[in-house]
Design an enzyme around this catalytic site. Sequence first.
Site, short mmCIF file in Angstrom:
data_model
loop_
_atom_site.label_atom_id
_atom_site.label_comp_id
_atom_site.label_asym_id
_atom_site.label_seq_id
_atom_site.Cartn_x
_atom_site.Cartn_y
_atom_site.Cartn_z
N THR A 160 0.82 -1.22 0.00
CA THR A 160 0.00 0.00 0.00
C THR A 160 0.86 1.27 0.00
OG1 THR A 160 -0.05 -0.14 2.41
CG2 THR A 160 -1.95 -1.08 1.21
N ARG B 204 21.63 -4.58 3.58
CA ARG B 204 22.48 -4.19 2.44
C ARG B 204 23.96 -4.44 2.67
NH1 ARG B 204 19.50 1.54 1.66
NH2 ARG B 204 17.66 0.78 0.58
N CYS C 273 18.15 4.47 -3.37
CA CYS C 273 17.84 5.08 -4.68
C CYS C 273 18.98 5.95 -5.21
CB CYS C 273 16.56 5.91 -4.58
SG CYS C 273 16.43 6.90 -3.08
N GLN D 18 17.50 15.56 -3.91
CA GLN D 18 16.56 14.45 -3.79
C GLN D 18 15.11 14.92 -3.61
OE1 GLN D 18 19.94 11.88 -1.51
NE2 GLN D 18 17.89 11.05 -1.29
N GLY E 141 11.03 10.41 -2.04
CA GLY E 141 11.95 9.48 -1.40
C GLY E 141 11.69 9.34 0.08
N HIS F 256 15.16 12.01 -8.44
CA HIS F 256 16.38 12.55 -7.83
C HIS F 256 17.35 13.01 -8.93
CE1 HIS F 256 14.85 11.07 -4.16
NE2 HIS F 256 15.73 10.12 -3.86
P1 NAP Z 1 5.32 4.44 2.70
O1 NAP Z 1 4.66 5.08 1.53
O2 NAP Z 1 5.20 5.07 4.03
O3 NAP Z 1 4.76 2.89 2.82
C1 NAP Z 1 5.11 2.05 3.87
C2 NAP Z 1 4.55 0.66 3.61
O4 NAP Z 1 4.95 -0.19 4.68
C3 NAP Z 1 3.01 0.63 3.61
O5 NAP Z 1 2.55 -0.37 2.74
C4 NAP Z 1 2.71 0.26 5.06
O6 NAP Z 1 1.44 -0.37 5.23
C5 NAP Z 1 3.80 -0.76 5.30
N1 NAP Z 1 4.00 -0.94 6.73
C6 NAP Z 1 4.29 0.01 7.63
N2 NAP Z 1 4.31 -0.54 8.89
C7 NAP Z 1 4.03 -1.85 8.73
C8 NAP Z 1 3.88 -2.94 9.62
N3 NAP Z 1 4.04 -2.81 10.95
N4 NAP Z 1 3.56 -4.15 9.11
C9 NAP Z 1 3.37 -4.32 7.79
N5 NAP Z 1 3.50 -3.32 6.88
C10 NAP Z 1 3.82 -2.10 7.36
O7 NAP Z 1 6.86 4.24 2.46
P2 NAP Z 1 7.64 4.00 1.07
O8 NAP Z 1 8.10 5.31 0.56
O9 NAP Z 1 6.84 3.09 0.20
O10 NAP Z 1 8.92 3.24 1.63
C11 NAP Z 1 8.84 1.98 2.24
C12 NAP Z 1 10.22 1.45 2.55
O11 NAP Z 1 10.88 1.17 1.31
C13 NAP Z 1 11.15 2.45 3.26
O12 NAP Z 1 10.99 2.37 4.66
C14 NAP Z 1 12.51 2.00 2.83
O13 NAP Z 1 12.98 0.97 3.66
C15 NAP Z 1 12.25 1.48 1.44
N6 NAP Z 1 12.60 2.50 0.44
C16 NAP Z 1 13.69 2.29 -0.26
C17 NAP Z 1 14.08 3.22 -1.19
C18 NAP Z 1 15.34 3.00 -1.92
O14 NAP Z 1 16.12 3.93 -1.93
N7 NAP Z 1 15.56 1.86 -2.53
C19 NAP Z 1 13.37 4.38 -1.42
C20 NAP Z 1 12.22 4.58 -0.68
C21 NAP Z 1 11.86 3.62 0.25
P3 NAP Z 1 0.17 0.51 5.69
O15 NAP Z 1 -0.30 1.25 4.46
O16 NAP Z 1 -0.79 -0.54 6.12
O17 NAP Z 1 0.62 1.42 6.78
O1 3JN Z 2 15.08 9.86 1.21
C1 3JN Z 2 15.25 9.33 0.11
O2 3JN Z 2 15.23 9.97 -0.95
C2 3JN Z 2 15.49 7.86 0.04
C3 3JN Z 2 15.04 7.18 1.28
C4 3JN Z 2 15.26 5.91 1.51
C5 3JN Z 2 14.87 5.29 2.76
C6 3JN Z 2 13.85 5.86 3.52
C7 3JN Z 2 13.50 5.29 4.74
C8 3JN Z 2 14.15 4.19 5.21
C9 3JN Z 2 15.50 4.14 3.22
C10 3JN Z 2 16.53 3.48 2.37
O3 3JN Z 2 16.17 2.93 1.34
O4 3JN Z 2 17.72 3.50 2.70
C11 3JN Z 2 15.15 3.61 4.46
C12 3JN Z 2 15.83 2.41 5.02
O5 3JN Z 2 15.48 1.31 4.63
O6 3JN Z 2 16.71 2.55 5.89
#
Ligand code: NAP
Ligand code: 3JN
Length: 342
Positions: A14, A102, A131, A158, A162, A244
Site C-alpha cells: 500500500t 544491504r 535510490c 533528492q 523518497g 532525484h
Molecule cells: P510508505 O509510503 O510510508 O509505505 C510504507 C509501507 O509499509 C506501507 O505499505 C505500510 O502499510 C507498510 N507498513 C508500515 N508498517 C508496517 C507494519 N508494521 N507491518 C506491515 N506493513 C507495514 O513508504 P515507502 O516510501 O513506500 O517506503 C517503504 C520502505 O521502502 C522504506 O521504509 C525503505 O525501507 C524502502 N525505500 C527504499 C528506497 C530506496 O532507496 N531503494 C526508497 C524509498 C523507500 P500501511 O499502508 O498498512 O501502513
Molecule cells: O530519502 C530518500 O530519498 C530515500 C530514502 C530511503 C529510505 C527511507 C526510509 C528508510 C531508506 C533506504 O532505502 O535507505 C530507508 C531504510 O530502509 O533505511
Amino acid sequence: MIVKKLRVAVAGATGAVGREMLRILEERNFPVEELIPLASERSEGKSVPFAGGERTVRRLARDSFEGVDLALFSAGATRSREFAPAAVEAGAVVVDNSSAFRMDADVPLVVPEVNPDALDAHRGIIANPNCSTIQMVVALKPLLDAAGVRRIVVSTYQAVSGAGQSAVDELRDQVEALGREERLEASYMPHPIAFNCLPQIDVFLEEGDTKEERKMVEETRKIFGQPDLPISATCVRVPVYNSHSESVNVELGRPVSPDEARGLLSGAPGIEVVDDPAALAYPMAINASGRDPVYVGRIRRDPSAENALNMWVVADNLRKGAALNAVQIGEVLIKKRLLRAA
Ligand code: NAP
Ligand code: 3JN
C-alpha cells in the site's frame, strides 16, 4: 525458455514504493500466478489494483509466505528484519528494498545493469541499494569498465517522494499555505521544504555526515567491489515531487574525453544520454518522472583534477531507484534459474 508462473508477495503493497512495484510487475508482464499484497493491520481487507482487477491486502505476518516463490519487501527496515527470514524459511527468495541487510557480507547488493552476477551467491535475501546509489552506479558503470574509477564526489538533489507519500503531501500543503500567506508547518521533514533546500536526509552520524551520505559511500564500494574507493557525498532534499538529480564528479584511471564518455554511456543498458547544451537539452526531474532510464547529461571535463569528468544524473527514484530495480532483480533471478521453484 519456459517460465513457470510465480506466487509473488509484496510486503508494503500500500506504500509509495509498493504501489509502484505492482504497476511495474504488471507493465513488464512479470510471470505472476498469484499476487499477494501485504501491509500493516491498518490496511487489512483494503484492496489494491493489479492486472485489471483488485487484490485484497493481507496483514504481514510470519506465516504470510507459505508457497510464495518471490517476496518483494518495501515495508521499512524493521519489518524486513522481522519478516524476511520467515519468508526465506518458507522457501521464498526475498528482494528487500530497505537498508536492513544491504551491508551484510552474505547478502548480494544488486543493480542488474552493474553487478548481476552477485546474485549467483544469494542465500535467500537480496538487497536493493538506496535510490541515490542506484542511479549513480548505473551512470558510472560504463566508465568503470572502460577506464576504472579512482574517486567520486557527488551532491544529490533528492525529491520528497523518497521520504514517502506523507512528505509529498507536506510539500504540497506548504506550497498552498504560502499562497495563503500562512506559516509553514514541518512534520515529516526537519524544516519547511517549500522553496527551500535541506542539507539533511536521514539522521546525522558522529563524523558529521548523514546516514544517507554514508549509505551512498558504503553501498557504492560494495557494488563496485572497491572497499577503499574514495567517495564524498552530500545529500540534499529539494522541493521536487519526484525524481532525484545528482551532480557527479568522477576521477578515472585514464583520460576519457566527454565525447568518448557520451559514446560509452549511449550504448549502455539502462542509460539515456540527454546532452545537447546548444538546444538547452539536459536531464530534468520533471522529464524523468514515470520513466525507466537513468538520464545523463552535462558531461564535461573537470580541469581541476586529473582524468576527471562532471556529469548530471537524473532518475525516477521510486522506479529505477526502488521498485523497478527490485523487479529487474526478479527477472534476472528467473533468467539465471536462481529462484528455488524455477
Ligand atoms: P510508505 O509510503 O510510508 O509505505 C510504507 C509501507 O509499509 C506501507 O505499505 C505500510 O502499510 C507498510 N507498513 C508500515 N508498517 C508496517 C507494519 N508494521 N507491518 C506491515 N506493513 C507495514 O513508504 P515507502 O516510501 O513506500 O517506503 C517503504 C520502505 O521502502 C522504506 O521504509 C525503505 O525501507 C524502502 N525505500 C527504499 C528506497 C530506496 O532507496 N531503494 C526508497 C524509498 C523507500 P500501511 O499502508 O498498512 O501502513
Ligand atoms: O530519502 C530518500 O530519498 C530515500 C530514502 C530511503 C529510505 C527511507 C526510509 C528508510 C531508506 C533506504 O532505502 O535507505 C530507508 C531504510 O530502509 O533505511
